[in-house]
Design an enzyme around this catalytic site. Structure first.
Site, mmCIF file in Angstrom:
data_model
loop_
_atom_site.group_PDB
_atom_site.id
_atom_site.type_symbol
_atom_site.label_atom_id
_atom_site.label_comp_id
_atom_site.label_asym_id
_atom_site.label_seq_id
_atom_site.Cartn_x
_atom_site.Cartn_y
_atom_site.Cartn_z
ATOM 1 N N TYR A 1 0.836 -1.202 0.000
ATOM 2 C CA TYR A 1 0.000 0.000 0.000
ATOM 3 C C TYR A 1 0.871 1.253 0.000
ATOM 4 C CZ TYR A 1 -2.943 3.801 1.592
ATOM 5 O OH TYR A 1 -3.581 5.010 1.686
ATOM 6 N N ASN B 1 2.654 10.666 6.453
ATOM 7 C CA ASN B 1 1.536 9.903 7.004
ATOM 8 C C ASN B 1 1.733 9.659 8.503
ATOM 9 O OD1 ASN B 1 0.093 6.607 6.537
ATOM 10 N ND2 ASN B 1 -0.903 8.533 6.986
ATOM 11 N N ASN C 1 1.548 4.435 8.033
ATOM 12 C CA ASN C 1 0.917 3.257 7.443
ATOM 13 C C ASN C 1 1.397 3.097 5.997
ATOM 14 O OD1 ASN C 1 -1.189 1.113 7.403
ATOM 15 N ND2 ASN C 1 -2.053 2.407 5.800
ATOM 16 N N LYS D 1 -9.514 49.020 37.302
ATOM 17 C CA LYS D 1 -10.901 49.034 36.828
ATOM 18 C C LYS D 1 -11.024 48.500 35.405
ATOM 19 C CE LYS D 1 -15.012 51.971 36.903
ATOM 20 N NZ LYS D 1 -15.590 51.217 38.020
ATOM 21 N N GLU E 1 -12.464 12.798 1.733
ATOM 22 C CA GLU E 1 -11.642 11.949 0.866
ATOM 23 C C GLU E 1 -12.472 10.774 0.341
ATOM 24 O OE1 GLU E 1 -9.117 8.979 -0.423
ATOM 25 O OE2 GLU E 1 -8.868 8.933 1.775
ATOM 26 N N ASN F 1 -13.606 7.909 2.458
ATOM 27 C CA ASN F 1 -12.635 6.966 3.027
ATOM 28 C C ASN F 1 -12.276 7.404 4.448
ATOM 29 O OD1 ASN F 1 -10.575 4.878 3.079
ATOM 30 N ND2 ASN F 1 -9.087 6.532 2.842
#
EC number: 4.3.1.24
Length: 710
Positions: free
Chosen positions: A104, A256, A379, A451, A479, A482
């Site tokens: 991937y 990522n 990932n 004050k 996306e 997803n």
């Protein structure tokens, strides 16, 4: 139960152990000990000149803050022992591409388009960086949409720490290049917005990747704030060999991950821990200047509630009040119970119960973020030992979003307490004798003290309460559906940055006000002694009688007159002590008239001429008292007060000394041209530069870490 074994050369002390496979034990263990001791440890780490990364070193929020901080910029040292593990995962990627194994993000597309296939791994990484570079910076506009330099530095450190663990398929040389950028104070420009911290912080991290590969749109900032292109940035940082051509997976490894969100969260939580501790100390000082009853800190009260944050907050306040000259003096001179409520108001008496849960939340959030910055969160993950790439969702930054929402709510609650205490302090209906608005000038009609500061505090507090609303409840599916759930971690972290800034504004204003109140208590004591001494002298001179046959109706009057002085708040009359509209003179005369009247009726030896003595007393007092009061004030202003300031005998003195001596902040008065903002700014700057830390810790340096025994 299987063991999760760090790959050779990767970090070894952060992972899950066989004896604690779910990591709950480690999470609980990290919360042992006092919050104060933890803050001391954080400060020690924050001041380290070199931050070691990799090789079993654990990254902490304080180490991230040290590297991020523009005033410190600690150097980063990569552990050479991590090189082998990092490079082995990179080699695994190349070897398995050659074998035709689909991976991937390496041989496939991304996200919802992961069904696409390609063998052009180098081109894919290049394209990924290009399409992720989609943010707007607003360079040509007044409003900048650029991530602060400190936040980018934090993100760079956290990302390097993740990638050093050897599960990401990236060369060690790229991590060395990022480290050189850090150590030479060359910072890529990242966008402020555009990430949902779900597939990591893709868009902002892509601009680090863009600089590394020399994209034309990439920019950096040099040590002096100068704008640099990629070539200039590499040259200034001493990165040799030209721009990188990203190998398969290296671009994905860079972008990522959750480093931007968790980096900002680390900076936020370092400051949040300090500000929480400051709020505890300020609450104790508030009790001192309000002349509060210290029993609200009694250990029995808090022991029976069980909450550790509350118990520690109370113990810290108890320690400060136990060493307070104000408290000791109050015990010697019990106030008239008719002058003040039997019980102090909630902003004081429940301050440990209020602050305790906030401290617990901040501590838990700190530990959650420290787990995140030491995690591997990209990932897929490359498991060389099992010879496989594992896809999952560690890029989801939910721990960041949730921790930041919770921490921001805690910060807002601390701000609310500070505001409640401030408004009580500035209001003469509630502050036990201090002047309205903490005005210190001779003429209250021309001195409005704090004050407007109270109005500013209301504005700060309102904005802070708004920021307390959660970010994580506003998730949008994106996306191509997803990324249908996403953490919004960086958005929440940035909102918490805003909250921290507002809390610093409030704390700065409040600290100056407390120091003003301390000095007003000093003046109060000086003036009260002056008035009592003068009344005694005048009474002795005008109310005695030389005729031994005549009964003196005023023979016991001095004691009663001094009781009147003790009962009246000094600042209710001191600007014009003989004014008949003010309480002092009418009540002094009332004592004398009552004594004279009673004596004339009950004792035939008392002549009506005694009433003339009252007039003589009044005339003499009018002649003498204003001069004595002014003389006492001038002596105080010249640094020669008749009575020393009690704060010097208090454990809270280091904080007062820091404001008055190190920062040079003086009493705010309408008699001087100095405006409040000039002094508030000094404290705020000191907070931003972490200079406030040492005075806070000095207030508690002799605390043994346990409550005073019951």
């Amino acid at each position: 139960m299987a063991t999760i074994t760090p790959q050779k050369g990767s970090q070894s002390e952060v992972g899950v152990s066989n004896t604690d496979p779910l990591n709950w034990g480690n999470a609980v263990e990290s919360l042992k000990g006092s919050h104060l001791e933890e803050v001391k440890g954080m400060v020690a780490e924050y001041r380290e000149a070199v931050i070691h990364v990799g090789g079993g070193e654990t990254l902490t929020v304080s180490k991230v803050a040290a590297v991020a901080n523009q005033y410190l910029q600690a150097k980063v040292d990569l552990s050479e022992s991590a090189r082998e593990g990092v490079d082995s995962s990179c080699k695994w990627i190349v070897d398995n591409i050659d074998k035709g194994i689909p991976i991937y993000g390496v041989t496939t597309g991304f996200g919802a388009n992961s069904n696409r296939q390609t063998q052009e791994g180098l081109a894919l990484q290049k394209e990924m960086v290009r399409f992720l570079n989609c943010a707007i910076f607003g360079y040509q506009t007044e409003l900048s949409h650029t991530l602060p330099k400190s936040a980018t530095r934090a993100a760079m450190l956290v990302r390097v720490n993740t990638l050093l663990q050897g599960y990401s398929g990236i060369r060690f040389e790229i991590l060395e290049a990022i480290t050189k950028l850090l150590n030479h104070n060359v910072t890529p420009i990242l966008p402020l917005r555009g990430t949902i911290t779900a597939s990591g912080d893709l868009i902002p991290l892509s601009y680090i990747a863009a600089l590394l590969i020399g994209r034309r749109n990439s920019k950096a900032v040099g040590p002096s704030g100068e704008s640099l292109n990629a070539k200039e940035a590499f040259h200034l940082a001493g990165v040799d060999g030209g721009f990188f051509e990203l190998k398969p997976k290296e671009g994905l490894a860079l972008v990522n991950g959750t480093a931007v969100g968790s980096g900002v969260a680390s900076m936020v939580l370092f400051e949040a821990n300090i500000l929480a501790l400051l709020a505890e100390v300020l609450s104790a000082v508030f009790a001192e200047v309000m002349q509060g009853k210290p029993e609200f800190t009694d250990h029995l009260i808090h022991k029976l509630k069980y909450h550790p944050g509350q118990i520690e907050a109370a113990a810290i306040m108890e320690h400060i009040l136990d060493g307070s000259s104000y408290v000791k003096n109050a015990k010697l001179q019990q106030p008239d119970p008719l002058q003040k409520p039997r019980k102090d108001r909630y902003a004081l008496v429940t301050s440990p119960q209020w602050l305790g849960p906030q401290i617990e939340i901040i501590r838990f959030s700190t530990k959650s973020i420290e787990r995140e910055i030491n995690s591997v969160n990209d990932n897929p993950l490359i498991d060389v030992t099992r010879n496989k790439a594992v896809s999952g969702g560690n890029f989801q930054g939910t721990p960041i979003g949730v921790s930041m929402d919770n921490a921001r709510l805690a910060v807002a609650s601390i701000g609310k307490l500070i505001f409640a205490q401030f408004t009580e302090l500035a209001n003469d209906l509630y502050n036990n004798g201090l002047p309205s608005n903490l005005s210190v000038g001779r003429n209250p009609s021309l001195d409005y003290g704090f004050k407007a500061s109270e109005v500013a505090m209301a504005a700060y507090c309102s904005e802070l309460q708004y920021l307390a609303n959660p970010v994580t409840s506003h998730v949008q599916s994106t996306e191509q559906h997803n990324q249908d759930v996403n953490s919004l971690g960086l958005i929440s972290a940035l909102k918490t940055v805003e909250a921290i800034e507002i809390l610093k504004l409030m704390s700065s204003t409040y600290l100056v006000a407390l120091c003003q109140a301390i000095d007003l208590r000093h003046l109060e004591e000086i003036f009260k002694n002056t008035v009592k001494n003068t009344v005694s002298r005048v009474a002795l001179k005008t109310l005695t009688t030389e005729d031994k046959e005549e009964t003196n109706p005023f023979r016991f009057s001095e004691e009663e007159l001094l009781k009147v002085v003790d009962r009246e708040y000094v600042f209710s009359y001191i600007d014009d002590p003989l004014n008949v509209r003010y309480p002092l003179m009418p009540k002094l005369k009332q004592v004398l008239y009552e004594q004279a009247h009673t004596s004339v009726i009950n004792d035939k030896n008392v002549s009506l001429l005694v009433f003339e003595k009252i007039g003589a007393f009044e005339d003499e007092l009018k002649s003498l008292l204003p001069k004595e009061v002014e003389s006492a004030r001038v002596a105080y202003e010249n640094g020669n007060p008749a009575t020393p300031n009690r704060i010097k005998e208090c454990r809270s003195y280091p904080l007062y000394k820091f404001v008055r001596e190190e920062l040079g902040i003086r009493l705010l008065t309408g008699e001087k041209a100095l405006s409040p903002d000039e002094e508030f700014e000094k404290v705020y700057t000191a907070m931003c530069q972490a200079k406030i830390i040492d005075p806070i810790l000095e207030c508690l340096e002799d605390w043994n870490g346990v409550p005073i025994p019951i």
